[in-house]
Design a protein around this motif. Structure first.
Motif, PDB file in Angstrom:
ATOM      1  N   GLN A 219       0.806  -1.219   0.000  1.00  0.00           N
ATOM      2  CA  GLN A 219       0.000   0.000   0.000  1.00  0.00           C
ATOM      3  C   GLN A 219       0.840   1.270   0.000  1.00  0.00           C
ATOM      4  OE1 GLN A 219      -3.281   0.197  -0.343  1.00  0.00           O
ATOM      5  NE2 GLN A 219      -3.426  -2.036  -0.489  1.00  0.00           N
TER       6      GLN A 219
ATOM      7  N   HIS B 291       2.051   5.760  -2.514  1.00  0.00           N
ATOM      8  CA  HIS B 291       1.566   4.482  -3.032  1.00  0.00           C
ATOM      9  C   HIS B 291       2.508   4.057  -4.151  1.00  0.00           C
ATOM     10  CE1 HIS B 291      -1.004   1.594  -5.168  1.00  0.00           C
ATOM     11  NE2 HIS B 291      -1.590   1.415  -3.988  1.00  0.00           N
TER      12      HIS B 291
ATOM     13  N   SER C 127       2.147   2.933  -6.991  1.00  0.00           N
ATOM     14  CA  SER C 127       1.751   3.342  -8.336  1.00  0.00           C
ATOM     15  C   SER C 127       2.238   4.743  -8.676  1.00  0.00           C
ATOM     16  CB  SER C 127       0.225   3.286  -8.468  1.00  0.00           C
ATOM     17  OG  SER C 127      -0.400   4.192  -7.572  1.00  0.00           O
ATOM     18  N   GLN C 128       2.555   5.554  -7.636  1.00  0.00           N
ATOM     19  CA  GLN C 128       3.064   6.900  -7.863  1.00  0.00           C
ATOM     20  C   GLN C 128       4.562   6.898  -8.153  1.00  0.00           C
ATOM     21  OE1 GLN C 128       0.755   8.416  -4.058  1.00  0.00           O
ATOM     22  NE2 GLN C 128       1.362  10.171  -5.301  1.00  0.00           N
ATOM     23  N   ASN C 129       5.202   5.758  -8.006  1.00  0.00           N
ATOM     24  CA  ASN C 129       6.644   5.672  -8.206  1.00  0.00           C
ATOM     25  C   ASN C 129       7.013   5.115  -9.580  1.00  0.00           C
ATOM     26  OD1 ASN C 129       9.427   5.762  -7.162  1.00  0.00           O
ATOM     27  ND2 ASN C 129       9.329   3.531  -7.283  1.00  0.00           N
TER      28      ASN C 129
ATOM     29  N   GLY D  95       5.494   2.312 -13.099  1.00  0.00           N
ATOM     30  CA  GLY D  95       4.477   1.474 -13.699  1.00  0.00           C
ATOM     31  C   GLY D  95       4.443   0.072 -13.132  1.00  0.00           C
ATOM     32  N   THR D  96       4.096  -0.881 -13.997  1.00  0.00           N
ATOM     33  CA  THR D  96       3.896  -2.267 -13.567  1.00  0.00           C
ATOM     34  C   THR D  96       5.154  -2.871 -12.974  1.00  0.00           C
ATOM     35  OG1 THR D  96       2.242  -2.533 -15.313  1.00  0.00           O
ATOM     36  CG2 THR D  96       3.129  -4.542 -14.319  1.00  0.00           C
TER      37      THR D  96
ATOM     38  N   HIS E   4       7.588  -1.444 -11.377  1.00  0.00           N
ATOM     39  CA  HIS E   4       7.838  -0.917 -10.040  1.00  0.00           C
ATOM     40  C   HIS E   4       6.837  -1.468  -9.029  1.00  0.00           C
ATOM     41  CE1 HIS E   4       9.911   1.876 -12.716  1.00  0.00           C
ATOM     42  NE2 HIS E   4      10.641   2.253 -11.684  1.00  0.00           N
ATOM     43  N   MET E   5       5.596  -1.573  -9.429  1.00  0.00           N
ATOM     44  CA  MET E   5       4.569  -2.128  -8.541  1.00  0.00           C
ATOM     45  C   MET E   5       4.904  -3.569  -8.166  1.00  0.00           C
ATOM     46  SD  MET E   5       1.729  -0.294  -7.736  1.00  0.00           S
ATOM     47  CE  MET E   5       0.390  -1.492  -7.742  1.00  0.00           C
ATOM     48  N   SER E   6       5.234  -4.382  -9.155  1.00  0.00           N
ATOM     49  CA  SER E   6       5.498  -5.794  -8.891  1.00  0.00           C
ATOM     50  C   SER E   6       6.786  -5.980  -8.093  1.00  0.00           C
ATOM     51  CB  SER E   6       5.560  -6.584 -10.194  1.00  0.00           C
ATOM     52  OG  SER E   6       6.571  -6.088 -11.049  1.00  0.00           O
TER      53      SER E   6
ATOM     54  N   GLN F   6       6.036  -5.208  -4.497  1.00  0.00           N
ATOM     55  CA  GLN F   6       5.279  -6.318  -3.915  1.00  0.00           C
ATOM     56  C   GLN F   6       6.198  -7.486  -3.594  1.00  0.00           C
ATOM     57  OE1 GLN F   6       1.691  -6.331  -3.368  1.00  0.00           O
ATOM     58  NE2 GLN F   6       2.451  -7.974  -2.026  1.00  0.00           N
TER      59      GLN F   6
END
Length: 384
Positions: free
Chosen positions: A312, A329, A331-333, A335-336, A338-340, A343
């Motif tokens: 989160q 969050h 998503s602000q850093n 795209g996909t 970075h998100m993955s 995680q």
């Protein structure tokens, strides 16, 4: 030295860079280091940066210059290429010389006599703590120096991109939870304290990071502990390109005796091995290696293990002066990728993730026990 500086960033950064070199020269002298390059004055730094900036905006036969300048007298260089007649230090001269010296590792030699800077030739070998200014692209300059320990890529001091100036904050290395790879990039690793499992691995990761950024396609590299398969819980199965047994080409090179590492054959093999693994990161999905440099998989899709919660928030920092930490969050850093990556590190807290963006940004994701969240270290300023 009479010079009309018209690039304001050259004037604003000169005193800070002078202080940086003076501090490191003083420390090197205390440690009885030899073969130090002269420390540049603020005035000389200002003139070199200003002149080179305007040279970077010129074109020679349709090409923008990519050059590296070293501030040293010719007698401090080993086997220098010396011009019979020196040339004035001007944007037009630098632009005309650029095609001859654009290959990596070649520096235009710059020195001064009385109140004038001049170009004396070119060199591949420069002394410790030598002031180097590199033109990456039009308007993008990097001030750096050769490390005293002679190991790894040059240490970056400042990055100037048009009007934007980023000065590297060396104090970032002393912050809690600073990853070893970031500490090394900042120039605070000593070969005498290096061991195979940590610091030699760190240097290879730096080379992988540089190579990942250079291929320009973006990519993710996950570094997991050896001797465990826990990381597989965070990967969607079947893995597109699973490697069994683990490919040990890079690992085998790093296990060879230290005495041969100055040999060109070994260094060439290392560059090829690093380039091969970095190239795999361009494939859709993540490349996975362990901390012994063994390749485990590539094209791997990251997922959440059963019972895991979505990431989160993460803390984002950049090791530059006046850089402020931000909790955002993921998503602000980015795209996909970075998100993955965020995680993956939240779920596999003993792993790190290196993510290159197509636009040149580079982020190291690591778990922060102090903050109890994923820490995203933006390090492209150190990789240029």
């Amino acid at each position: 030295m009479i010079h009309n500086t018209t690039y304001e960033a050259a004037r604003s950064v000169a005193a800070t860079v002078e202080t940086h070199f003076a501090k490191h020269h003083a420390a090197a002298h205390q440690d009885n280091k030899e073969k130090l390059a002269p420390a540049p004055s603020a005035q000389i730094i200002e003139v070199i940066v200003d002149t080179t900036f305007w040279a970077s905006l010129l074109r020679e036969e349709g090409h923008s210059p990519k050059i590296s300048l070293a501030f040293i007298p010719p007698e401090q260089s080993e086997q220098p290429l010396l011009f019979e007649h020196r040339f004035p230090f001007t944007p037009s001269i630098l632009t005309k010389l650029a095609p001859a010296v654009e290959r990596p590792g070649i520096h235009i030699g710059v020195w001064h006599e009385e109140d004038e800077l001049y170009v004396w030739g070119a060199t591949r070998v420069i002394p410790h703590l030598c002031f180097v200014l590199e033109v990456v692209e039009p308007g993008l300059l990097v001030i750096k120096h050769r490390r005293v320990d002679e190991f790894g890529k040059f240490a970056n001091v400042a990055v100037l991109n048009g009007e934007q100036v980023k000065v590297v904050d060396e104090n970032s290395a002393s912050l809690p939870n600073c990853p070893s790879i970031l500490t090394s990039l900042l120039g605070f690793s000593s070969p005498s304290s290096w061991n195979y499992s940590v610091n030699e691995s760190v240097n290879v990761l730096i080379q992988l990071a540089v190579s990942m950024r250079d291929h320009g396609r973006g990519g993710s590299l996950l570094v997991v502990p050896s001797g465990t398969k826990t990381w597989r819980k965070s990967i969607i199965h079947p893995i597109s390109y699973s490697v069994a047994p683990a490919f040990s080409g890079l690992a085998d090179l790093m296990r060879q005796d230290v005495s041969i590492r100055n040999q060109s054959q070994w260094q060439g093999a290392l560059r090829q091995a690093v380039g091969s693994i970095a190239g795999l990161t361009a494939v859709d999905g993540a490349t996975v290696i362990n901390d012994q440099h063994e390749l485990l998989a590539f094209g791997a899709k990251i997922g959440r293990p059963e019972g895991s919660t979505p990431v989160q928030k993460i803390i984002v920092t950049e090791p530059i002066i006046n850089g402020e930490a931000a909790i955002v969050h993921p998503s602000q850093n980015g795209g996909t990728r970075h998100m993955s990556a965020a995680q993956f590190v939240q779920d596999q807290q003993d792993a790190i993730a290196l993510v290159a963006s197509q636009d040149g940004r580079f982020t190291i994701f690591a778990w922060s026990p102090c903050e109890e969240m994923v820490h995203a270290h933006r390090v492209e300023t150190l990789l240029l």
